[in-house]
Design a protein around this motif. Structure first.
Motif, PDB file in Angstrom:
ATOM      1  N   THR A  72      40.631  30.395  47.314  1.00 32.20           N
ATOM      2  CA  THR A  72      41.096  31.761  47.047  1.00 32.20           C
ATOM      3  C   THR A  72      41.207  31.991  45.548  1.00 32.20           C
ATOM      4  O   THR A  72      42.098  32.683  45.074  1.00 32.20           O
ATOM      5  CB  THR A  72      42.464  32.008  47.713  1.00 32.20           C
ATOM      6  OG1 THR A  72      43.349  30.971  47.290  1.00 32.20           O
ATOM      7  CG2 THR A  72      42.364  32.009  49.199  1.00 32.20           C
ATOM      8  N   THR A  73      40.274  31.405  44.799  1.00 35.55           N
ATOM      9  CA  THR A  73      40.316  31.535  43.351  1.00 35.55           C
ATOM     10  C   THR A  73      40.309  32.997  42.931  1.00 35.55           C
ATOM     11  O   THR A  73      40.995  33.408  42.000  1.00 35.55           O
ATOM     12  CB  THR A  73      39.111  30.815  42.724  1.00 35.55           C
ATOM     13  OG1 THR A  73      39.123  29.455  43.141  1.00 35.55           O
ATOM     14  CG2 THR A  73      39.190  30.867  41.205  1.00 35.55           C
ATOM     15  N   ARG A  74      39.519  33.810  43.637  1.00 32.10           N
ATOM     16  CA  ARG A  74      39.387  35.204  43.251  1.00 32.10           C
ATOM     17  C   ARG A  74      40.296  36.120  44.061  1.00 32.10           C
ATOM     18  O   ARG A  74      40.289  37.321  43.879  1.00 32.10           O
ATOM     19  CB  ARG A  74      37.930  35.656  43.384  1.00 32.10           C
ATOM     20  CG  ARG A  74      36.996  34.904  42.439  1.00 32.10           C
ATOM     21  CD  ARG A  74      35.575  35.414  42.523  1.00 32.10           C
ATOM     22  NE  ARG A  74      35.499  36.792  42.079  1.00 32.10           N
ATOM     23  CZ  ARG A  74      35.022  37.795  42.819  1.00 32.10           C
ATOM     24  NH1 ARG A  74      34.595  37.564  44.045  1.00 32.10           N
ATOM     25  NH2 ARG A  74      34.958  39.014  42.337  1.00 32.10           N
ATOM     26  N   ALA A  75      41.043  35.559  44.999  1.00 34.24           N
ATOM     27  CA  ALA A  75      41.978  36.368  45.776  1.00 34.24           C
ATOM     28  C   ALA A  75      43.377  36.149  45.231  1.00 34.24           C
ATOM     29  O   ALA A  75      44.106  35.264  45.663  1.00 34.24           O
ATOM     30  CB  ALA A  75      41.913  36.009  47.256  1.00 34.24           C
ATOM     31  N   LYS A  76      43.749  36.924  44.255  1.00 33.03           N
ATOM     32  CA  LYS A  76      45.030  36.757  43.580  1.00 33.03           C
ATOM     33  C   LYS A  76      46.167  37.282  44.460  1.00 33.03           C
ATOM     34  O   LYS A  76      46.162  38.431  44.878  1.00 33.03           O
ATOM     35  CB  LYS A  76      45.021  37.504  42.250  1.00 33.03           C
ATOM     36  CG  LYS A  76      46.325  37.401  41.482  1.00 33.03           C
ATOM     37  CD  LYS A  76      46.265  38.188  40.187  1.00 33.03           C
ATOM     38  CE  LYS A  76      47.587  38.102  39.440  1.00 33.03           C
ATOM     39  NZ  LYS A  76      47.553  38.899  38.185  1.00 33.03           N
ATOM     40  N   LEU A  77      47.144  36.434  44.729  1.00 31.95           N
ATOM     41  CA  LEU A  77      48.289  36.824  45.545  1.00 31.95           C
ATOM     42  C   LEU A  77      49.341  37.499  44.675  1.00 31.95           C
ATOM     43  O   LEU A  77      49.739  36.966  43.639  1.00 31.95           O
ATOM     44  CB  LEU A  77      48.900  35.605  46.230  1.00 31.95           C
ATOM     45  CG  LEU A  77      50.252  35.828  46.930  1.00 31.95           C
ATOM     46  CD1 LEU A  77      50.120  36.860  48.043  1.00 31.95           C
ATOM     47  CD2 LEU A  77      50.795  34.512  47.470  1.00 31.95           C
TER      48      LEU A  77
END
Length: 399
Positions: free
Chosen positions: A3-8
């Motif tokens: 989830t490198t590009r899915a910033k929580l």
């Protein structure tokens, strides 16, 4: 899948809203030199190129809930357009169809969808009808893909780079809509697809949790409670989503208040019935007196839609988080969670009149943000076209 590009982004919510007696309308168009014209692409050319190459946000673990909610929001708009196209006159259809914004969440055991349509009351029935009809899904996907192919062909003969880029963007949006509808239909209609999807999410949660707690000195019992709570919450959200979309559960539309954005409608609709929503959510996620684990301190409220939150909603959410964390206010156990593409975290700000919020503290923060020549331009973080919006929405016709 990482989830490198899915910033929580996790944001605590206040427990209640306070009604303001002051005007809650902001006229963004009156900013003069600071007014921002809608832009189809990112203003940074390097990011624009990355966008055109069709890069996608990766999802895993709990972020998969957001992934399904994105599919749901896209499909809700498609269902809306199919309904409008078959039930309205040409003039009325042009005015009402092609709603550009939808956001979704699963809370209290059912799906809640918010849009900025004048009338979205028909969407629950139309969305369930669309997803239950395999032939209609197939024909709709084929239509969207055919339109996208047509845009690509037109781009070959474009008279300018600007025209070519707009046609390629319309093509990308069409293909994305087709993919989202197809994926959601499989999630809803195919038991094996649903089981594999949910099972993979549980395993990813376990893998992430183990990594996060590798150096923990807590007890084994505490470790298992934390893991089970995460897996139980995510699994219940998948089940509630699927049940709602199949017609066995409920789809609610967030209260349609003219001038408010989809995100604002959803959050404020939930907070107006805060205590009821909290108890419903605990029960729907299996945290009852018969549960084998104690309820968690926080109940995640994943929100995802057809675009990153726009500048207006981003500032609203930041301000509401600040209110929730204030020592003078009581925080809700509900925590709003977004999984954003790290390259497209905030959408563009559209000129116009907006009813910003019903929370007095948030209202003050919003007025200050959008009236200052210093802070207003900073809201144009990455002015991206709303990701899965209908491509010919009127705001983009004159670009």
């Amino acid at each position: 899948m990482d989830t490198t590009r899915a910033k929580l982004v996790s944001r605590p919510l206040p427990k209640s809203l306070q009604t303001s007696s002051a005007s809650t309308v902001i006229n963004v168009s009156e900013k003069g030199a600071h007014a921002h014209k809608p832009s189809t692409f990112n203003e940074d050319p390097t990011l624009q190129q990355g966008h055109m190459l069709g890069k996608h946000t990766d999802f895993s673990g709990e972020a998969r809930v957001a992934q399904v909610l994105r599919w749901t929001s896209t499909s809700a708009l498609i269902a809306n357009d199919i309904f409008k196209s078959s039930s309205e006159t040409d003039k009325s259809r042009k005015r009402k169809a092609n709603t550009p914004e939808a956001q979704s969440t699963v809370i209290g055991g059912r799906l809640i969808i918010g849009t900025n349509a004048e009338d979205d009351s028909h969407i629950p029935a139309q969305l369930q009808k669309l997803l239950s009809d395999k032939s209609l899904v197939k024909s709709t996907v084929e239509d969207l893909e055919g339109q996208s192919e047509g845009y690509v062909s037109q781009a070959l003969f474009a008279e300018s780079d600007e025209e070519r880029d707009k046609l390629l963007e319309q093509s990308r949006v069409g293909y994305q809509q087709a993919r989202h509808l197809s994926q959601l239909h499989q999630f809803v209609s195919d038991d094996s697809v649903f089981s594999n999807f949910a099972g993979q999410a549980r395993q990813e949660i376990a893998d992430h949790y183990e990594q996060q707690n590798a150096d923990s000195t807590g007890s084994a019992e505490s470790y298992m409670y934390g893991l089970k709570n995460r897996q139980k919450s995510t699994s219940s959200m998948f089940r509630n989503l699927r049940s709602s979309l199949k017609g066995g559960g409920t789809i609610d539309m967030a209260t349609n208040t003219k001038g408010k954005h989809a995100e604002q409608r959803i959050v404020e609709d939930v907070l107006k019935h805060h205590d009821v929503e909290v108890e419903r959510t605990k029960a729907a996620r299996g945290f009852t007196v018969f549960s084998d684990t104690p309820p968690p301190d926080h109940l995640n409220m994943v929100v995802a839609g057809t675009k990153p939150p726009c500048a207006m909603c981003e500032v609203t959410e930041q301000a509401r988080q600040q209110v929730a964390q204030s020592p003078t206010r009581e925080s809700s156990p509900l925590v709003m969670r977004r999984f954003k593409d790290e390259h497209y975290q905030t959408g563009n700000l559209f000129p116009g009149k907006y009813t910003n919020t019903e929370d007095t503290h948030v209202h003050g923060r919003m007025k200050a943000q959008f009236s200052s020549p210093d802070t207003f331009p900073k809201t144009r973080v990455t002015a991206r076209k709303r990701a899965d919006s209908v491509a010919n929405f009127k705001a983009f016709k004159d670009l």
